[in-house]
Every structure is written in structure tokens, then in C-alpha cells.
Design an enzyme around this catalytic site. Structure first.
Site, PDB file in Angstrom:
ATOM      1  N   ASP A  71      49.086  66.589  24.117  1.00 23.52           N
ATOM      2  CA  ASP A  71      49.449  66.029  22.814  1.00 23.52           C
ATOM      3  C   ASP A  71      49.611  64.516  22.867  1.00 23.52           C
ATOM      4  O   ASP A  71      49.272  63.805  21.916  1.00 23.52           O
ATOM      5  CB  ASP A  71      50.746  66.672  22.315  1.00 23.52           C
ATOM      6  CG  ASP A  71      50.539  68.103  21.845  1.00 23.52           C
ATOM      7  OD1 ASP A  71      49.374  68.483  21.610  1.00 23.52           O
ATOM      8  OD2 ASP A  71      51.530  68.837  21.700  1.00 23.52           O
ATOM      9  N   GLY A  72      50.135  64.002  23.971  1.00 26.98           N
ATOM     10  CA  GLY A  72      50.308  62.560  24.101  1.00 26.98           C
ATOM     11  C   GLY A  72      48.985  61.821  24.025  1.00 26.98           C
ATOM     12  O   GLY A  72      48.890  60.750  23.413  1.00 26.98           O
ATOM     13  N   ASP A 173      73.364  59.992  15.409  1.00 25.35           N
ATOM     14  CA  ASP A 173      72.581  59.398  16.493  1.00 25.35           C
ATOM     15  C   ASP A 173      71.318  58.735  15.947  1.00 25.35           C
ATOM     16  O   ASP A 173      70.674  57.962  16.657  1.00 25.35           O
ATOM     17  CB  ASP A 173      72.178  60.465  17.515  1.00 25.35           C
ATOM     18  CG  ASP A 173      73.322  60.844  18.445  1.00 25.35           C
ATOM     19  OD1 ASP A 173      74.417  60.258  18.321  1.00 25.35           O
ATOM     20  OD2 ASP A 173      73.129  61.729  19.294  1.00 25.35           O
ATOM     21  N   TYR A 186      59.870  66.176  17.572  1.00 21.70           N
ATOM     22  CA  TYR A 186      61.245  65.693  17.661  1.00 21.70           C
ATOM     23  C   TYR A 186      62.099  66.271  16.534  1.00 21.70           C
ATOM     24  O   TYR A 186      63.256  66.661  16.733  1.00 21.70           O
ATOM     25  CB  TYR A 186      61.213  64.166  17.602  1.00 21.70           C
ATOM     26  CG  TYR A 186      62.508  63.452  17.941  1.00 21.70           C
ATOM     27  CD1 TYR A 186      63.607  64.126  18.492  1.00 21.70           C
ATOM     28  CD2 TYR A 186      62.622  62.084  17.728  1.00 21.70           C
ATOM     29  CE1 TYR A 186      64.774  63.454  18.804  1.00 21.70           C
ATOM     30  CE2 TYR A 186      63.784  61.401  18.036  1.00 21.70           C
ATOM     31  CZ  TYR A 186      64.861  62.086  18.574  1.00 21.70           C
ATOM     32  OH  TYR A 186      66.013  61.411  18.872  1.00 21.70           O
TER      33      TYR A 186
END
Length: 287
Positions: A71-72, A173, A186
Site C-alpha cells: 500500500d505504501g 490527540d 488510520y
């Protein structure tokens, strides 16, 4: 008959990827395609006759791009390919490979590039413009933008606006703005829903919010979203990341405007799987 030109983007840092790339090159050449790769890959993998040329000089002449990796590799390649409007096929030689269409044991499906038994699937992308500095800085994301705490911050205070009206004040966060493609990344890890890639929406997901009532919000892609940092004069506290890569520190003077990009990333689909098939194969069976 015009020859089909394919530009290959392999991730040669992965174990065995040089051999896999040579195998794929030979398969494409056997189908009558002409293959190219960036000149910095010259001599790094074998295979049949292949042209090594700088990407920027030849991409305009290509018919498609094939990535070989995980995927990267696909996400990084999107940044280069999107501006040129070329469709992309991902071949997975990584782990999950959620964005890839086929696995290494499915190379026979490449025959469908010749027979025309494939489809083009446009994927929505996001644009982020950072204002408040001398020069506006613009970024594009296939998966997501995140505005998060820096290395020395415990929590950050952020305000999110929709069409110039404040909708939420977060102490968290951080927050994630994601596409449907990015909803399995994410944003999912932060508790957001999985969104069918056939939809167009901007997903806003808070990261560990200090509130019982902060939940993911889905926005129409026509909206203009903004995030303002309330951290005063401390650029180490708030960070903007693009598809998981930190790109800049933010101050209270900066406004990050997130909108739907005016271009899509077109993916070649050979497998005929629908979204539920892909979800089951890539995630549930490997979970």
C-alpha cells in the site's frame, strides 16, 4: 495498432521484489506491452527488454502505471501519477495490500488488459491548503490528512469549521480527515467506520478525544472544512501529516483548509470483486 506503454514503479526494498518485477515484466512483454521504468532502477532487476527513462520525461507517453509493492508504494506513486491522469494497477508483494488489485499468484489476470475485461475505478482524493504564511502550501492525499499532537504535547486544542461555521472544539490527540479509500487506514484504527469506496464523502475522525460525545462525522464532499490550532506560538506541538508522512509543524496562525481534490486517482480493476468481496478477502480473512 498503437502499442500499449506501461510504466513500472517497483518497491525494490522488499524481499524478492526484484525477481517479482522481472516476472511481471516478462508477462507484460508476452502480452505485447512495452515496459518502462525510472532510470535509477537500471540494472536492479532482470526481465525482458525494458526502457529506463526519467519518470517526468516519459509519463505523458504512457498508457498506464503498474506498481509492484504494498500500500505504501501505491500511496507514494499516487502523488506522482495523479497530475498526469494515468490509470494505475497495483500488484501486491507486501503484507495486506488493501489498495492493490491483484496478488503475485494472480498474474494470469493481466491477460484481461488485452481482452478489455477490466474497469477503471476513480478514487476521490483530498486537497489541503495551509494558509497563514507568506505562501500558501498545498498537499494532496489519497488516504488522509491528520492534524495531531507533536512529540512534546500531551493533548492539543483544535477547532474545526465547516463552511466558516465552527462545528466542533476538540481536546484530543488530533483529528483525521480521510477519503473513503482512507477509511480502512488510520481513521479505522482511531475508531472510524469503514466506508464503501464507491461513495464520495469527507470523513472527520477525532483521535482519542477527551470527551464521551466526540464521534466520526461524514461530510458532503462539496463542503469546505478548516482546522485551527489553539496552541499559541509553539510550532512543535501540532503537526500536519499527509498519508502518514509528517510534512510540517503548525502554529496558531495557520489554518488548514481541507476540500475534495479536483482530480481523482484512477485505479485499474481486473478482479471484478465488489467492495464487500475486497473487504472480506483483504481484512476479515486476515484479521
Amino acid at each position: 495498432m498503437k502499442e500499449t506503454r506501461v510504466f513500472l514503479i517497483p518497491n525494490l526494498d522488499k524481499a524478492g521484489s526484484a525477481g517479482y518485477t522481472a516476472q511481471i515484466v516478462n508477462k507484460l512483454i508476452s502480452l505485447g506491452f512495452r515496459c518502462f521504468a525510472d532510470d535509477y532502477n537500471r540494472g536492479k532487476f532482470g526481465g525482458g527488454e525494458i526502457g529506463f527513462e526519467p519518470f517526468d520525461q516519459v509519463i505523458g507517453q504512457m498508457d498506464m502505471v503498474v506498481t509492484i509493492g504494498g500500500d505504501g508504494t501505491i500511496i507514494r506513486s499516487c502523488k506522482r501519477v495523479m497530475a498526469h491522469g494515468k490509470p494505475m494497477l497495483g500488484i501486491n508483494c507486501g503484507r495486506l495490500g488493501f489498495l492493490a488489485d491483484i496478488e503475485l499468484n494472480q498474474l494470469e489476470l493481466l491477460d484481461r488488459l488485452v481482452s478489455g475485461e477490466y474497469s477503471i475505478q476513480p478514487r476521490m482524493m483530498l486537497r489541503a491548503a495551509v494558509r497563514g504564511r507568506e505562501r500558501e502550501q498545498v498537499f494532496y492525499a489519497l488516504n488522509d490528512f491528520s492534524v495531531t499532537k507533536g512529540e512534546f504535547a500531551k493533548l492539543v486544542d483544535l477547532e474545526v469549521y465547516c463552511n466558516q461555521k465552527m462545528i466542533m472544539d476538540y481536546r484530543a490527540d488530533g483529528v483525521i480527515f480521510s477519503t473513503p479509500t482512507g477509511s480502512t487506514g488510520y481513521a479505522m484504527s482511531a475508531g472510524g467506520p469503514i466506508i464503501d469506496i464507491g461513495m464520495d464523502t469527507i470523513e472527520l475522525t477525532p483521535i482519542c478525544p477527551h470527551s464521551l460525545f466526540s464521534r466520526t462525522i461524514l461530510f458532503s464532499p462539496s463542503n469546505v472544512l478548516e482546522v485551527h490550532s489553539k496552541e499559541v506560538n509553539n510550532s512543535a506541538n501540532v503537526v500536519l501529516s499527509v498519508d502518514g508522512e509528517r510534512v510540517m509543524n503548525l502554529t496558531s496562525r495557520d489554518i488548514v483548509e481541507v476540500t475534495r481534490a479536483d482530480k481523482t486517482m484512477d485505479f485499474i480493476t481486473l478482479t471484478r470483486n465488489n467492495f464487500c468481496d475486497m473487504l472480506n478477502t483483504k481484512m476479515l480473512e486476515r484479521g
